[in-house]
Design a protein around this motif. Sequence first.
Motif, PDB file in Angstrom:
ATOM      1  N   ARG A   1      -2.740 -79.191 -61.153  1.00 57.74           N
ATOM      2  CA  ARG A   1      -3.551 -78.621 -60.067  1.00 57.74           C
ATOM      3  C   ARG A   1      -4.955 -79.193 -60.064  1.00 57.74           C
ATOM      4  O   ARG A   1      -5.519 -79.502 -59.005  1.00 57.74           O
ATOM      5  CB  ARG A   1      -3.586 -77.091 -60.205  1.00 57.74           C
ATOM      6  CG  ARG A   1      -2.320 -76.386 -59.759  1.00 57.74           C
ATOM      7  CD  ARG A   1      -2.576 -74.901 -59.567  1.00 57.74           C
ATOM      8  NE  ARG A   1      -3.000 -74.258 -60.790  1.00 57.74           N
ATOM      9  CZ  ARG A   1      -2.170 -73.711 -61.682  1.00 57.74           C
ATOM     10  NH1 ARG A   1      -0.852 -73.757 -61.474  1.00 57.74           N
ATOM     11  NH2 ARG A   1      -2.628 -73.130 -62.777  1.00 57.74           N
TER      12      ARG A   1
ATOM     13  N   ARG B   1      -4.767 -82.694 -58.680  1.00 55.10           N
ATOM     14  CA  ARG B   1      -4.606 -82.690 -57.227  1.00 55.10           C
ATOM     15  C   ARG B   1      -5.896 -82.295 -56.530  1.00 55.10           C
ATOM     16  O   ARG B   1      -6.271 -82.873 -55.508  1.00 55.10           O
ATOM     17  CB  ARG B   1      -3.469 -81.739 -56.835  1.00 55.10           C
ATOM     18  CG  ARG B   1      -2.084 -82.270 -57.125  1.00 55.10           C
ATOM     19  CD  ARG B   1      -1.033 -81.493 -56.352  1.00 55.10           C
ATOM     20  NE  ARG B   1      -1.044 -80.078 -56.668  1.00 55.10           N
ATOM     21  CZ  ARG B   1      -0.350 -79.506 -57.648  1.00 55.10           C
ATOM     22  NH1 ARG B   1       0.432 -80.270 -58.411  1.00 55.10           N
ATOM     23  NH2 ARG B   1      -0.418 -78.205 -57.876  1.00 55.10           N
ATOM     24  N   HIS B   2      -6.561 -81.279 -57.097  1.00 58.38           N
ATOM     25  CA  HIS B   2      -7.831 -80.853 -56.499  1.00 58.38           C
ATOM     26  C   HIS B   2      -8.868 -81.975 -56.572  1.00 58.38           C
ATOM     27  O   HIS B   2      -9.601 -82.224 -55.599  1.00 58.38           O
ATOM     28  CB  HIS B   2      -8.339 -79.608 -57.238  1.00 58.38           C
ATOM     29  CG  HIS B   2      -9.661 -79.112 -56.734  1.00 58.38           C
ATOM     30  ND1 HIS B   2      -9.819 -78.531 -55.501  1.00 58.38           N
ATOM     31  CD2 HIS B   2     -10.905 -79.140 -57.314  1.00 58.38           C
ATOM     32  CE1 HIS B   2     -11.097 -78.207 -55.329  1.00 58.38           C
ATOM     33  NE2 HIS B   2     -11.770 -78.570 -56.418  1.00 58.38           N
ATOM     34  N   ARG B   3      -8.898 -82.674 -57.706  1.00 55.56           N
ATOM     35  CA  ARG B   3      -9.863 -83.764 -57.841  1.00 55.56           C
ATOM     36  C   ARG B   3      -9.559 -84.892 -56.836  1.00 55.56           C
ATOM     37  O   ARG B   3     -10.468 -85.421 -56.188  1.00 55.56           O
ATOM     38  CB  ARG B   3      -9.812 -84.318 -59.260  1.00 55.56           C
ATOM     39  CG  ARG B   3     -10.881 -85.346 -59.575  1.00 55.56           C
ATOM     40  CD  ARG B   3     -10.656 -85.963 -60.926  1.00 55.56           C
ATOM     41  NE  ARG B   3      -9.405 -86.701 -60.980  1.00 55.56           N
ATOM     42  CZ  ARG B   3      -9.225 -87.918 -60.464  1.00 55.56           C
ATOM     43  NH1 ARG B   3     -10.227 -88.520 -59.863  1.00 55.56           N
ATOM     44  NH2 ARG B   3      -8.067 -88.508 -60.565  1.00 55.56           N
ATOM     45  N   ARG B   4      -8.256 -85.227 -56.678  1.00 54.99           N
ATOM     46  CA  ARG B   4      -7.895 -86.268 -55.710  1.00 54.99           C
ATOM     47  C   ARG B   4      -8.208 -85.838 -54.286  1.00 54.99           C
ATOM     48  O   ARG B   4      -8.673 -86.629 -53.466  1.00 54.99           O
ATOM     49  CB  ARG B   4      -6.407 -86.593 -55.836  1.00 54.99           C
ATOM     50  CG  ARG B   4      -6.051 -87.360 -57.108  1.00 54.99           C
ATOM     51  CD  ARG B   4      -4.571 -87.682 -57.137  1.00 54.99           C
ATOM     52  NE  ARG B   4      -4.207 -88.383 -58.364  1.00 54.99           N
ATOM     53  CZ  ARG B   4      -2.967 -88.698 -58.688  1.00 54.99           C
ATOM     54  NH1 ARG B   4      -1.976 -88.360 -57.861  1.00 54.99           N
ATOM     55  NH2 ARG B   4      -2.710 -89.341 -59.807  1.00 54.99           N
ATOM     56  N   ARG B   5      -7.940 -84.545 -53.983  1.00 54.65           N
ATOM     57  CA  ARG B   5      -8.230 -84.053 -52.636  1.00 54.65           C
ATOM     58  C   ARG B   5      -9.723 -84.107 -52.333  1.00 54.65           C
ATOM     59  O   ARG B   5     -10.139 -84.511 -51.227  1.00 54.65           O
ATOM     60  CB  ARG B   5      -7.707 -82.621 -52.497  1.00 54.65           C
ATOM     61  CG  ARG B   5      -7.652 -82.152 -51.039  1.00 54.65           C
ATOM     62  CD  ARG B   5      -7.159 -80.724 -50.940  1.00 54.65           C
ATOM     63  NE  ARG B   5      -5.846 -80.557 -51.517  1.00 54.65           N
ATOM     64  CZ  ARG B   5      -5.579 -79.834 -52.603  1.00 54.65           C
ATOM     65  NH1 ARG B   5      -6.560 -79.210 -53.248  1.00 54.65           N
ATOM     66  NH2 ARG B   5      -4.357 -79.734 -53.072  1.00 54.65           N
ATOM     67  N   MET B   6     -10.529 -83.727 -53.313  1.00 48.16           N
ATOM     68  CA  MET B   6     -11.985 -83.792 -53.111  1.00 48.16           C
ATOM     69  C   MET B   6     -12.445 -85.233 -52.934  1.00 48.16           C
ATOM     70  O   MET B   6     -13.327 -85.516 -52.110  1.00 48.16           O
ATOM     71  CB  MET B   6     -12.699 -83.153 -54.302  1.00 48.16           C
ATOM     72  CG  MET B   6     -12.449 -81.664 -54.461  1.00 48.16           C
ATOM     73  SD  MET B   6     -13.054 -80.693 -53.058  1.00 48.16           S
ATOM     74  CE  MET B   6     -14.810 -80.890 -53.284  1.00 48.16           C
ATOM     75  N   GLU B   7     -11.818 -86.150 -53.680  1.00 47.24           N
ATOM     76  CA  GLU B   7     -12.194 -87.560 -53.547  1.00 47.24           C
ATOM     77  C   GLU B   7     -11.786 -88.101 -52.181  1.00 47.24           C
ATOM     78  O   GLU B   7     -12.547 -88.839 -51.536  1.00 47.24           O
ATOM     79  CB  GLU B   7     -11.516 -88.364 -54.665  1.00 47.24           C
ATOM     80  CG  GLU B   7     -11.956 -89.809 -54.743  1.00 47.24           C
ATOM     81  CD  GLU B   7     -13.378 -89.973 -55.223  1.00 47.24           C
ATOM     82  OE1 GLU B   7     -13.943 -91.049 -55.014  1.00 47.24           O
ATOM     83  OE2 GLU B   7     -13.920 -88.994 -55.804  1.00 47.24           O
ATOM     84  N   GLU B   8     -10.590 -87.717 -51.696  1.00 46.55           N
ATOM     85  CA  GLU B   8     -10.153 -88.160 -50.374  1.00 46.55           C
ATOM     86  C   GLU B   8     -11.032 -87.583 -49.279  1.00 46.55           C
ATOM     87  O   GLU B   8     -11.373 -88.271 -48.313  1.00 46.55           O
ATOM     88  CB  GLU B   8      -8.694 -87.758 -50.133  1.00 46.55           C
ATOM     89  CG  GLU B   8      -7.696 -88.553 -50.980  1.00 46.55           C
ATOM     90  CD  GLU B   8      -6.278 -88.043 -50.796  1.00 46.55           C
ATOM     91  OE1 GLU B   8      -6.110 -87.051 -50.035  1.00 46.55           O
ATOM     92  OE2 GLU B   8      -5.353 -88.599 -51.422  1.00 46.55           O
ATOM     93  N   GLU B   9     -11.406 -86.312 -49.400  1.00 52.38           N
ATOM     94  CA  GLU B   9     -12.284 -85.719 -48.398  1.00 52.38           C
ATOM     95  C   GLU B   9     -13.664 -86.375 -48.415  1.00 52.38           C
ATOM     96  O   GLU B   9     -14.312 -86.503 -47.369  1.00 52.38           O
ATOM     97  CB  GLU B   9     -12.418 -84.213 -48.650  1.00 52.38           C
ATOM     98  CG  GLU B   9     -11.146 -83.432 -48.341  1.00 52.38           C
ATOM     99  CD  GLU B   9     -11.287 -81.951 -48.644  1.00 52.38           C
ATOM    100  OE1 GLU B   9     -12.379 -81.559 -49.129  1.00 52.38           O
ATOM    101  OE2 GLU B   9     -10.330 -81.201 -48.406  1.00 52.38           O
ATOM    102  N   ARG B  10     -14.103 -86.797 -49.608  1.00 50.17           N
ATOM    103  CA  ARG B  10     -15.407 -87.443 -49.678  1.00 50.17           C
ATOM    104  C   ARG B  10     -15.374 -88.822 -49.029  1.00 50.17           C
ATOM    105  O   ARG B  10     -16.344 -89.231 -48.380  1.00 50.17           O
ATOM    106  CB  ARG B  10     -15.830 -87.572 -51.138  1.00 50.17           C
ATOM    107  CG  ARG B  10     -17.250 -88.088 -51.330  1.00 50.17           C
ATOM    108  CD  ARG B  10     -17.603 -88.118 -52.802  1.00 50.17           C
ATOM    109  NE  ARG B  10     -16.802 -89.086 -53.528  1.00 50.17           N
ATOM    110  CZ  ARG B  10     -17.078 -90.389 -53.585  1.00 50.17           C
ATOM    111  NH1 ARG B  10     -18.135 -90.871 -52.962  1.00 50.17           N
ATOM    112  NH2 ARG B  10     -16.308 -91.205 -54.273  1.00 50.17           N
TER     113      ARG B  10
ATOM    114  N   ARG C   1     -13.130 -89.760 -46.691  1.00 55.79           N
ATOM    115  CA  ARG C   1     -12.597 -89.731 -45.331  1.00 55.79           C
ATOM    116  C   ARG C   1     -13.737 -89.816 -44.314  1.00 55.79           C
ATOM    117  O   ARG C   1     -14.754 -89.157 -44.465  1.00 55.79           O
ATOM    118  CB  ARG C   1     -11.801 -88.455 -45.107  1.00 55.79           C
ATOM    119  CG  ARG C   1     -11.090 -88.410 -43.748  1.00 55.79           C
ATOM    120  CD  ARG C   1     -10.382 -87.081 -43.594  1.00 55.79           C
ATOM    121  NE  ARG C   1      -9.410 -86.884 -44.648  1.00 55.79           N
ATOM    122  CZ  ARG C   1      -9.130 -85.705 -45.196  1.00 55.79           C
ATOM    123  NH1 ARG C   1      -9.774 -84.618 -44.803  1.00 55.79           N
ATOM    124  NH2 ARG C   1      -8.232 -85.612 -46.150  1.00 55.79           N
TER     125      ARG C   1
END
Length: 581
Positions: A194, A197-206, A208
């Motif tokens: 988790r 995944r949270h770290r990857r999601r934050m990186e993708e949002e940053r 994007r």
Amino acid sequence: MTLPMSDPTAWATAMNNLGMAPLGIAGQPILPDFDPALGMMTGIPPITPMMPGLGIVPPPIPPDMPVVKEIIHCKSCTLFPPNPNLPPPATRERPPGCKTVFVGGLPENGTEQIIVEVFEQCGEIIAIRKSKKNFCHIRFAEEYMVDKALYLSGYRIRLGSSTDKKDTGRLHVDFAQARDDLYEWECKQRMLAREERHRRRMEEERLRPPSPPPVVHYSDHECSIVAEKLKDDSKFSEAVQTLLTWIERGEVNRRSANNFYSMIQSANSHVRRLVNEKAAHEKDMEEAKEKFKQALSGILIQFEQIVAVYHSASKQKAWDHFTKAQRKNISVWCKQAEEIRNIHNDELMGIRREEEMEMSDDEIEETTETKETEESALVSQAEALKEENDSLRWQLDAYRNEVELLKQEQGKAHREDDPNKEQQLKLLQQALQGMQQHLLKVQEEYKRKEAELEKVKDDKLQVEKMLENLKEKENSPARLCASSQDTEYPLEKTMNSSPIKSEREALLVGIISTFLHVHPFGASIEYICSYLHRLDNKICTSDVECLMSRLQHTFKQEMTGVGASLEKRWKFCGFEGLKLT
């Protein structure tokens, strides 16, 4: 609570083999002079926090390093080490997240208190499950404590000083598979997953890109704002995107059709600006190319001078006075300068070849375009008139529908004295009258153009017949010479009396006539000059306008548009002027 030890160095040696500082039960060091940075025995590496023995993975033991095990004295029992010549006890594969060990070979008289006394030196014990068959399961608080407990595998245990068989046994410690350990390990892995995944999601949002702002819904107020933005060059792209979204959403209807038409017309007015900007950029690019070519030619001249210096120095008059090292350097420098000069010369020749190819392509395109336009100009005029006729009919139907809607609204509201609606009705009636008159004019012009097209076709057939007759008469050169002499004199007379003063003006008249022939609805003087500037940058707008105004039977100027869109346009009237002259 302290443990009496007859040999305190035995337990210290055992704990040192595990890579830990020996401590008592109270947490005090057994040996006061113990240095954690040094091993207690030769061959044992210093203790570091990153050593595998302090984590989950057991420490790797080199096969050539001897493991020393000594007697361990406890309060109620004594542990004797196994024979060092025997192979190490076998263990099963370590389960993931293992915190539980299996302890077999316990004495029959062994109690849970004795088990705690032996194994709590390895770490905090959470639970002990003892069986009646001389084995038990011990669950520790951390995974690294299991590695310490495995060290005791193979020791012989004796309760007190008794030699009875029920008071002795050989310990066998091995990994045990427990559901609690597996559940905790899976929970830990899920938590790590988790977090990842949270770290990857934050990186993708940053990373994007920001989403574009939402487009507002259509209304009269927003329509007026967008119409004003369309007139502004800096806000044109944003307003055009909004207009495109509205049209794709299906916001166009009978009520909003006029507003959308005015916005589309405003967008169309930027075409000329964009064409002018493109022409300006092309001009800048040509100037930059010219500057680059001049600078490159200047560099080549300097290279030629440097190479000439090297060649003059290589002559015998000066060459004999240099040493061998100096002659070698001069010859190397000369070769390098010649190579660089040849590279730059090839580059300059490549640029000139590209310019020549572009000029030849332009000439070929111009010749093909003139041929095609001469053949299909009249047909395109007729098609354009048909399209304009259809569009005027559609606009007339739209205006009639608008009038009917306004009449219906006026009958429902029962407001006969409303000045705004009366004014709108008057404006619409005037627009209808103007559209009807314009439609009649276009129809008349369409009929006239069709007649001209038929006449031109007949003339073309006659000319083809005349060409055939001339080909037959090619065998009589005397007649041709006589006819050529006869035709020279009227040409000279017409040249002397014509308003065209030079061959350059004649070429300009031909090019402008061809350009306006392709544009049957006319073109502004700026549009014509932008086309001529592509052929020659020295052409002046005032000279072109003066030349066109002198030829009244060839070109005529008309005013088109209404209100703010009013502009002057030049049209080609050579076919009509031929009849008048």
